[in-house]
Design a protein around this motif. Sequence first.
Motif, short mmCIF file in Angstrom:
data_model
loop_
_atom_site.label_atom_id
_atom_site.label_comp_id
_atom_site.label_asym_id
_atom_site.label_seq_id
_atom_site.Cartn_x
_atom_site.Cartn_y
_atom_site.Cartn_z
N ARG A 2 -3.38 4.74 -5.88
CA ARG A 2 -4.05 5.47 -5.51
C ARG A 2 -5.16 6.12 -7.16
O ARG A 2 -5.18 6.81 -7.49
N ILE A 24 0.72 5.46 0.45
CA ILE A 24 0.11 7.03 0.11
C ILE A 24 1.13 7.31 -0.41
O ILE A 24 1.65 7.76 -0.76
N PRO A 25 0.42 9.29 -0.50
CA PRO A 25 0.95 10.66 -1.26
C PRO A 25 1.97 10.94 -0.39
O PRO A 25 2.08 10.58 1.38
N HIS A 79 -15.85 0.11 1.16
CA HIS A 79 -15.76 -0.49 2.86
C HIS A 79 -15.25 0.19 3.14
O HIS A 79 -13.86 -0.45 3.27
N LEU A 90 -24.84 5.65 19.20
CA LEU A 90 -25.34 5.18 18.48
C LEU A 90 -25.97 3.89 18.41
O LEU A 90 -26.87 3.27 17.43
N ARG A 121 0.75 -1.29 -0.40
CA ARG A 121 -0.25 -0.16 0.01
C ARG A 121 1.18 1.43 0.15
O ARG A 121 1.48 1.28 0.57
N VAL A 180 -5.33 4.71 10.80
CA VAL A 180 -3.85 4.62 9.58
C VAL A 180 -3.84 5.37 8.57
O VAL A 180 -4.47 6.67 9.02
N PRO A 181 -2.82 5.91 8.75
CA PRO A 181 -2.24 6.80 7.80
C PRO A 181 -3.22 6.67 6.63
O PRO A 181 -2.87 5.07 6.00
N ILE A 182 -3.27 7.97 5.85
CA ILE A 182 -4.38 7.56 4.72
C ILE A 182 -4.01 8.51 3.61
O ILE A 182 -3.39 9.60 3.88
N GLY A 183 -4.73 8.33 2.60
CA GLY A 183 -4.48 9.63 1.60
C GLY A 183 -6.10 9.87 1.44
O GLY A 183 -6.51 9.39 1.46
N ALA A 186 -11.51 -3.99 -4.72
CA ALA A 186 -10.46 -4.58 -3.21
C ALA A 186 -9.32 -5.45 -3.96
O ALA A 186 -10.27 -6.95 -4.33
N ILE A 218 -11.91 0.78 1.27
CA ILE A 218 -11.39 0.20 0.34
C ILE A 218 -12.23 -0.25 -0.57
O ILE A 218 -14.10 0.19 -0.07
N PRO A 219 -12.87 -0.29 -1.84
CA PRO A 219 -14.30 -1.54 -2.70
C PRO A 219 -14.70 -1.15 -1.77
O PRO A 219 -14.01 -2.56 -1.72
N ALA A 220 -16.20 -1.57 -2.37
CA ALA A 220 -16.81 -2.34 -1.41
C ALA A 220 -16.55 -3.95 -2.75
O ALA A 220 -16.45 -3.98 -3.72
N ARG A 251 -9.96 4.33 6.79
CA ARG A 251 -9.42 4.06 5.45
C ARG A 251 -10.69 3.09 4.66
O ARG A 251 -11.12 1.96 5.36
N ARG A 273 -19.49 3.59 12.67
CA ARG A 273 -20.24 3.62 13.90
C ARG A 273 -19.31 3.45 14.68
O ARG A 273 -19.80 4.81 16.01
N LEU A 319 -12.87 0.00 6.43
CA LEU A 319 -11.65 -0.94 7.17
C LEU A 319 -10.59 -1.20 7.93
O LEU A 319 -10.79 -2.27 8.59
N GLU A 320 -10.37 0.15 8.43
CA GLU A 320 -9.51 0.23 9.69
C GLU A 320 -9.84 1.81 9.90
O GLU A 320 -9.87 2.49 8.83
N ALA A 379 -1.20 12.89 2.20
CA ALA A 379 -1.04 11.75 3.57
C ALA A 379 -1.80 12.72 5.03
O ALA A 379 -1.18 13.68 4.70
N GLY A 406 -9.47 0.23 -8.68
CA GLY A 406 -10.96 -0.07 -8.60
C GLY A 406 -12.02 -1.06 -7.85
O GLY A 406 -12.75 -0.77 -7.22
N ARG A 441 5.61 12.63 1.31
CA ARG A 441 5.59 13.84 2.22
C ARG A 441 6.69 13.87 2.83
O ARG A 441 7.78 13.30 3.14
N TYR A 479 -1.38 11.82 8.57
CA TYR A 479 -1.57 10.65 9.90
C TYR A 479 -2.39 11.01 10.67
O TYR A 479 -2.14 11.83 10.95
N PRO A 514 -21.22 -1.98 12.40
CA PRO A 514 -20.68 -0.67 11.26
C PRO A 514 -19.48 -0.52 12.03
O PRO A 514 -19.31 0.70 13.25
N LEU A 558 3.99 2.03 2.10
CA LEU A 558 3.59 2.09 4.01
C LEU A 558 3.34 0.92 4.90
O LEU A 558 3.96 0.92 5.38
#
Lengths: 237, 237, 237, 237, 237, 237
Positions: free
Chosen positions: C91, C57-58, F149, D212, C55, F155-158, C163, F57-59, F55, F74, F151-152, F163, C161, C60, F165, F71, C151
Amino acid sequence: MAELSAATREALVKVGTSTLTGVLSRRGLKNMFMQRVWPIRPDQPRMVGPAYTMRFIPAREDKAGARPGGPLQRQAMEECPPGHVLVVDARGDARAASAGDLYCGRLKARGCAGIVTDGGLRDTDGIAKTGLPGYHQRPSSPPSPIAHHPLELEVPIGCGGVAVYPGDIIVGDGDGVVVIPADIVDAVAEEALASTLYDEFAEEEVARGRSLVGLFPVVGDDAKRDFEAWKKARGLA
Amino acid sequence: MAELSAATREALVKVGTSTLTGVLSRRGLKNMFMQRVWPIRPDQPRMVGPAYTMRFIPAREDKAGARPGGPLQRQAMEECPPGHVLVVDARGDARAASAGDLYCGRLKARGCAGIVTDGGLRDTDGIAKTGLPGYHQRPSSPPSPIAHHPLELEVPIGCGGVAVYPGDIIVGDGDGVVVIPADIVDAVAEEALASTLYDEFAEEEVARGRSLVGLFPVVGDDAKRDFEAWKKARGLA
Amino acid sequence: MAELSAATREALVKVGTSTLTGVLSRRGLKNMFMQRVWPIRPDQPRMVGPAYTMRFIPAREDKAGARPGGPLQRQAMEECPPGHVLVVDARGDARAASAGDLYCGRLKARGCAGIVTDGGLRDTDGIAKTGLPGYHQRPSSPPSPIAHHPLELEVPIGCGGVAVYPGDIIVGDGDGVVVIPADIVDAVAEEALASTLYDEFAEEEVARGRSLVGLFPVVGDDAKRDFEAWKKARGLA
Amino acid sequence: MAELSAATREALVKVGTSTLTGVLSRRGLKNMFMQRVWPIRPDQPRMVGPAYTMRFIPAREDKAGARPGGPLQRQAMEECPPGHVLVVDARGDARAASAGDLYCGRLKARGCAGIVTDGGLRDTDGIAKTGLPGYHQRPSSPPSPIAHHPLELEVPIGCGGVAVYPGDIIVGDGDGVVVIPADIVDAVAEEALASTLYDEFAEEEVARGRSLVGLFPVVGDDAKRDFEAWKKARGLA
Amino acid sequence: MAELSAATREALVKVGTSTLTGVLSRRGLKNMFMQRVWPIRPDQPRMVGPAYTMRFIPAREDKAGARPGGPLQRQAMEECPPGHVLVVDARGDARAASAGDLYCGRLKARGCAGIVTDGGLRDTDGIAKTGLPGYHQRPSSPPSPIAHHPLELEVPIGCGGVAVYPGDIIVGDGDGVVVIPADIVDAVAEEALASTLYDEFAEEEVARGRSLVGLFPVVGDDAKRDFEAWKKARGLA
Amino acid sequence: MAELSAATREALVKVGTSTLTGVLSRRGLKNMFMQRVWPIRPDQPRMVGPAYTMRFIPAREDKAGARPGGPLQRQAMEECPPGHVLVVDARGDARAASAGDLYCGRLKARGCAGIVTDGGLRDTDGIAKTGLPGYHQRPSSPPSPIAHHPLELEVPIGCGGVAVYPGDIIVGDGDGVVVIPADIVDAVAEEALASTLYDEFAEEEVARGRSLVGLFPVVGDDAKRDFEAWKKARGLA
């Protein structure tokens, strides 16, 4: 007219755009590879030469009249110096062509090194037959004036998201096109050539099963020593 | 069923889409080249034929049931007349296929001239084996119903940003696809053939070092006179 | 480390992504084909193997320092298990490379099955020479850190697109890449193989002029009976 | 002419597109919300009505002549039944307008419920003044014929990536536009209204600090019981 | 410095871009409306003035040094003549700003008429406070040099896909921006003003229930006669 | 849980994203502004807080089952710490919602500072009513599972090409969203506050007609001296 030494040209023909973008990046130049600009044919020869630039703006019906002296594009084909690459700023618009086979044939006949546009080229079969390396976004058959007005030659432009100044050195391979500032091209070419030699060594090592650790990126003395031995065995050092 | 004379078909097979868009543009037709529609294989034969059209709209789960008489796409493959090109309006959506190798094989077996979609084709290897020229935006393996509902045949459509009316003449080469109104196709083909001959002459001249001035665009009598001589030498005039 | 039986692997090498997306769609899996991910070379071998994921990420600037143990990408190349496919979540960003020829050469040398990214690969000539099947959005020469920060490894990702979970089975052909959940891969492969055999039969029938009605989709007993006879004649049933 | 009961219309005016897409999704209809279609003004009234459709294809110079009976768009404005929403398939092309203020004024004067296009509307100030709810991709001043040829009325179309059949029920709020099949609209409206009431209850609970968990999604009896009490207190149950 | 008569300026303030693109289209100018260029605030005043242009090319690290005389953008803000509109060619790139509130404040203080870019503006709250009409693609906070190098002033440019020559007349309303060649602006303004008056009449007629037939487009004498009466009643004819 | 001092928070509420991207750029951080992420309402309050990340990801249909504990979204709403901003990596996909009004209402009730996604938010009217600042690409009514979906968490994301964190400081104003590394946020806020004060001074000067030369960028002593006097007159120095 920009200069490019024979040694540097010879070196650049041997190195790939991936090596060159690596060298440029280490020198702080991060945005020198054109985005969405591809070779018209996968097997065309590599392209090296100083940039001669042409700038298009959007076409407008009231500016479409004939130009004294003939079309500016034709002037570009007649005046782009031998050994140079014609680089066209088409604003990334490939709805109409940036050039076609007769224009490219003239560039080839005059000894030019190639043509690059972030728009489209027309009659790519004909261009391929001339032997001139061509790079574009996608084929585009419609005649240029449907979308483009050629405005001027030899000014700084954008092409594929990269700034191109007249005289910059343009290098194209199977992956795309990179731009090198003329004032550092000799050093960049030399470093890229050395890097390419090391890559050749490393590829052989990797192919026979050597781990990348220590080898790429180079850490410690083992890989350096083996590389020296490899060069010596080939009469290269 | 649209007509296309043997002479015109023969002429159109010899001329490129860049020449045809030039001829059409001079007649005021500026938007006849499909955008982002490519040949599935670079070396497939040229494609010429009247358009037989199929229109897709987005798929919807409540309209997905089986259709009496079988899928409309299959009907298209069975009814597209020999010599015709099936042109599919997929709204530029290539997330699912517009057609695959069995459908294209049937078109080929029935003597159809090709298939064009602004979406995607699936199993392009299989399509290539049938020998049918195919044009699309990009390969798309997922089955059609995931994104598309085939609605109707033989209505005017948009494809690659161009209006296509049933019976329009469709021509494809290595650069893409052009649409020619049926009522002017004979004249367009004739003009394009003449233009192609001149281009052939001009390419030879350019290859041997002649300047483009006077030659392209043609200005003055020199180029015309040389062209006549060139044709005479080849028994063409 | 994910398992893939020899029989299933052998079956998957023989079936196309169009057949597989059809089988998956009938099981309710509609979004398993990566969008805008292409083979780097049209003639590369087919690719089959469980997914090993990376994985990005952008990038930095404040996270760009060297990593103890070396670059994470290199670790991926050293640890992706033999027979597996390295799948990279970039991405959809191809402004800088996801990997290059040395990294791919190491994957190949270690017996890995391929590499897939929804960004770009650099030095695709070099990658092609290693023989490793590669899939990407487009060639991208600039070094990875210009746009990407690697990462983590072996987490669920999105790619093109779709999973992708570690251990999913990845299959690539000339049209692109499909993802198959590991827990159904044996059944999917078996069904796809049977479907491929029927397609082969149907293609032959179509090529010799048979109508698609009854044949595709199969309706009634005629096609089934002829298929059985066709198989018997080939010693397949 | 499609029917829409007063009760259902009244219900639909009170529920949001987010509630409706939720109800539709639970019934298996996953793609009923138009993508990239926005209200022309944030504060315009909600829109509810059966779809009356118009289909555009790309403009072509040889089809641009006047139409006996006047422009087809005008016919649409004169014939779209009161209470209906005019939905235009502009192929997502907003380079030229789909309609302007006079056309929209006529729809308003005739009692129509709104206009939707996946292209652009022109003179949005003027449209806003008429009071007719309008939805589009973005403002587009150029006259329609520059890009569009109006082909036909009352056929199934795509709009914003969604299939729209004449008579489908169209609902628009501040977030966008949703399409509801006419044959389930009564049930969908009823379920959406109930869902909206629960949301209102839940929002109040959440605003005063309730977790919720159990509340959304509803699990266990607590939330149901409290909801019944809440309704009773308001005379709603 | 371009001239714009007081009468023409006064007329242009009263007419919308939809009317102007209609007038220009009838004169054969089909591509004069900028695509994807919006007002920064929906309620900003209309904008009218001759174009003063600035051209950006992509930024490059080796050209980033300070410029003798200060930044070229600042020079633009100091030299754009009063009454003029600064039009910026940002190649449609909104990753970094084309200008911000101090620069726009200076334009306002110097009596300029507005600013237009096909990239982004930063601190749009601050710009709105200055009262200067601003048009852009989207807000963009990052400082300009991250993506842009200001190259030159007062050259022909492209902006939003439209050619803009210094001195062209720029008009902006709530829907966007239109470009009018200076040599026809008086006639265009006059025609647009007359057309606007007719539209006002027609809107009133439509609002009270009159059919569009005969009224729009105008066919026959009824509408003309009623329009004359309408004007007379208002002392306008 | 990330810390943010009261003084720094107070400072950040007063400074714009354009000032902050300027400060960050001078420190070498060039890519901290999210692209194509906008406030849901132009007049919502400014947003400041540490990032709590989610984060997507695609469903995928085979992963769509209910999750023990309910969920993950939530859980995010229940666990995002007070004062924090929930930042969602939706891969720039706005075909389905990232969150809606009940979820946002819970964040607000729990004292969170805002929500940011590079996808879409649903029921933006409802979200606006909660008072929680929200940022997204565009409104998206369809329920989240249609495309996403979750996922978590943490975590660091875009997000929007940047980026993020966990614990980074997120600031949003009317133009968009900027990300600040937590370890430099105090210094960045201080510098930005000082810069904002100077801007305020310069805006006043510019509004009363002062040239930008010397003032912006600051060169020489005049502007500095006047700024000191301006501050003194306001009791700020």
